[in-house]
Design a protein around this motif. Structure first.
Motif, PDB file in Angstrom:
ATOM      1  N   ALA A   1     -49.529 -27.615  -3.992  1.00  0.00           N
ATOM      2  CA  ALA A   1     -49.029 -28.977  -3.912  1.00  0.00           C
ATOM      3  C   ALA A   1     -49.391 -29.524  -2.536  1.00  0.00           C
ATOM      4  CB  ALA A   1     -47.513 -29.001  -4.102  1.00  0.00           C
ATOM      5  N   GLY A   2     -49.823 -30.776  -2.502  1.00  0.00           N
ATOM      6  CA  GLY A   2     -50.183 -31.407  -1.238  1.00  0.00           C
ATOM      7  C   GLY A   2     -49.141 -32.425  -0.825  1.00  0.00           C
ATOM      8  N   SER A   3     -48.928 -32.556   0.482  1.00  0.00           N
ATOM      9  CA  SER A   3     -48.037 -33.579   1.012  1.00  0.00           C
ATOM     10  C   SER A   3     -48.462 -33.910   2.440  1.00  0.00           C
ATOM     11  CB  SER A   3     -46.577 -33.116   0.982  1.00  0.00           C
ATOM     12  OG  SER A   3     -46.373 -32.055   1.880  1.00  0.00           O
ATOM     13  N   GLY A   4     -47.891 -34.983   2.959  1.00  0.00           N
ATOM     14  CA  GLY A   4     -48.211 -35.401   4.319  1.00  0.00           C
ATOM     15  C   GLY A   4     -46.967 -35.776   5.092  1.00  0.00           C
ATOM     16  N   THR A   5     -47.030 -35.594   6.406  1.00  0.00           N
ATOM     17  CA  THR A   5     -45.951 -35.976   7.306  1.00  0.00           C
ATOM     18  C   THR A   5     -46.555 -36.706   8.495  1.00  0.00           C
ATOM     19  OG1 THR A   5     -44.664 -34.022   6.678  1.00  0.00           O
ATOM     20  CG2 THR A   5     -44.018 -35.124   8.725  1.00  0.00           C
TER      21      THR A   5
ATOM     22  N   GLY B   1     -43.656 -36.636   0.241  1.00  0.00           N
ATOM     23  CA  GLY B   1     -43.296 -35.995  -1.020  1.00  0.00           C
ATOM     24  C   GLY B   1     -44.558 -35.383  -1.606  1.00  0.00           C
ATOM     25  N   VAL B   2     -44.466 -34.817  -2.786  1.00  0.00           N
ATOM     26  CA  VAL B   2     -45.619 -34.139  -3.397  1.00  0.00           C
ATOM     27  C   VAL B   2     -46.610 -35.175  -3.903  1.00  0.00           C
ATOM     28  CG1 VAL B   2     -46.367 -32.616  -5.264  1.00  0.00           C
ATOM     29  CG2 VAL B   2     -44.281 -32.102  -3.993  1.00  0.00           C
ATOM     30  N   LEU B   3     -47.876 -35.024  -3.503  1.00  0.00           N
ATOM     31  CA  LEU B   3     -48.941 -35.952  -3.868  1.00  0.00           C
ATOM     32  C   LEU B   3     -49.741 -35.500  -5.080  1.00  0.00           C
ATOM     33  CD1 LEU B   3     -50.214 -36.551  -0.241  1.00  0.00           C
ATOM     34  CD2 LEU B   3     -48.831 -38.109  -1.620  1.00  0.00           C
ATOM     35  N   GLY B   4     -49.577 -34.263  -5.487  1.00  0.00           N
ATOM     36  CA  GLY B   4     -50.312 -33.734  -6.625  1.00  0.00           C
ATOM     37  C   GLY B   4     -50.565 -32.253  -6.455  1.00  0.00           C
TER      38      GLY B   4
ATOM     39  N   ASP C   1     -56.522 -27.271  -6.414  1.00  0.00           N
ATOM     40  CA  ASP C   1     -57.032 -25.921  -6.625  1.00  0.00           C
ATOM     41  C   ASP C   1     -57.052 -25.081  -5.355  1.00  0.00           C
ATOM     42  OD1 ASP C   1     -57.448 -26.265  -9.364  1.00  0.00           O
ATOM     43  OD2 ASP C   1     -59.447 -27.105  -9.038  1.00  0.00           O
ATOM     44  N   THR C   2     -57.199 -25.730  -4.190  1.00  0.00           N
ATOM     45  CA  THR C   2     -57.245 -24.981  -2.935  1.00  0.00           C
ATOM     46  C   THR C   2     -56.260 -25.579  -1.931  1.00  0.00           C
ATOM     47  OG1 THR C   2     -58.951 -26.335  -1.868  1.00  0.00           O
ATOM     48  CG2 THR C   2     -59.715 -24.503  -3.275  1.00  0.00           C
ATOM     49  N   ASP C   3     -55.875 -24.756  -0.959  1.00  0.00           N
ATOM     50  CA  ASP C   3     -54.978 -25.261   0.078  1.00  0.00           C
ATOM     51  C   ASP C   3     -55.674 -26.328   0.920  1.00  0.00           C
ATOM     52  OD1 ASP C   3     -56.642 -23.297   1.190  1.00  0.00           O
ATOM     53  OD2 ASP C   3     -55.129 -22.578   2.576  1.00  0.00           O
ATOM     54  N   GLU C   4     -56.992 -26.200   1.125  1.00  0.00           N
ATOM     55  CA  GLU C   4     -57.729 -27.195   1.902  1.00  0.00           C
ATOM     56  C   GLU C   4     -57.712 -28.559   1.224  1.00  0.00           C
ATOM     57  OE1 GLU C   4     -59.173 -24.208   1.064  1.00  0.00           O
ATOM     58  OE2 GLU C   4     -59.258 -23.187   2.990  1.00  0.00           O
ATOM     59  N   GLU C   5     -57.886 -28.585  -0.095  1.00  0.00           N
ATOM     60  CA  GLU C   5     -57.827 -29.855  -0.836  1.00  0.00           C
ATOM     61  C   GLU C   5     -56.444 -30.483  -0.728  1.00  0.00           C
ATOM     62  OE1 GLU C   5     -60.979 -29.284  -4.499  1.00  0.00           O
ATOM     63  OE2 GLU C   5     -58.966 -28.453  -4.730  1.00  0.00           O
ATOM     64  N   ALA C   6     -55.401 -29.666  -0.837  1.00  0.00           N
ATOM     65  CA  ALA C   6     -54.026 -30.169  -0.741  1.00  0.00           C
ATOM     66  C   ALA C   6     -53.756 -30.747   0.648  1.00  0.00           C
ATOM     67  CB  ALA C   6     -53.036 -29.053  -1.059  1.00  0.00           C
ATOM     68  N   GLU C   7     -54.185 -30.042   1.688  1.00  0.00           N
ATOM     69  CA  GLU C   7     -53.982 -30.515   3.057  1.00  0.00           C
ATOM     70  C   GLU C   7     -54.767 -31.792   3.316  1.00  0.00           C
ATOM     71  OE1 GLU C   7     -55.194 -27.047   5.194  1.00  0.00           O
ATOM     72  OE2 GLU C   7     -53.254 -26.061   4.930  1.00  0.00           O
ATOM     73  N   SER C   8     -55.986 -31.869   2.815  1.00  0.00           N
ATOM     74  CA  SER C   8     -56.812 -33.069   2.988  1.00  0.00           C
ATOM     75  C   SER C   8     -56.178 -34.274   2.295  1.00  0.00           C
ATOM     76  CB  SER C   8     -58.218 -32.841   2.440  1.00  0.00           C
ATOM     77  OG  SER C   8     -58.908 -31.919   3.250  1.00  0.00           O
TER      78      SER C   8
END
Length: 72
Positions: A29-33, A45-48, A51-58
């Motif tokens: 799950a990706g999110s931003g602060t 909150g959760v953005l989606g 498949d990878t942690d890098e995609e979620a962080e980006s």
């Protein structure tokens, strides 16, 4: 976790492991602060699911930049 400086803010992109079933591949799950002067301004909150942690962080960092551009 990825971080960057952007227009006076500190942006954080997060990846949270989401493994619902041991037989399925890992998802993140990706999110931003967004922070300024060591204080949290807003969190996404959760953005989606990704498949990878890098995609979620980006995705989290992209959301942060868009928020700053719209509110900064």
């Amino acid at each position: 976790m990825q971080t960057e400086k952007y227009h006076g803010y500190t942006l954080w992109g997060h990846a949270i492991l989401q493994q619902e079933d041991i037989m399925r591949p890992e998802r993140f799950a990706g999110s931003g602060t967004i922070m300024r002067d060591s204080k949290v301004v807003v969190a996404s909150g959760v953005l989606g699911a990704f498949d990878t942690d890098e995609e979620a962080e980006s995705a989290g960092l992209s959301w942060c930049r868009a928020w700053v551009d719209g509110h900064g």
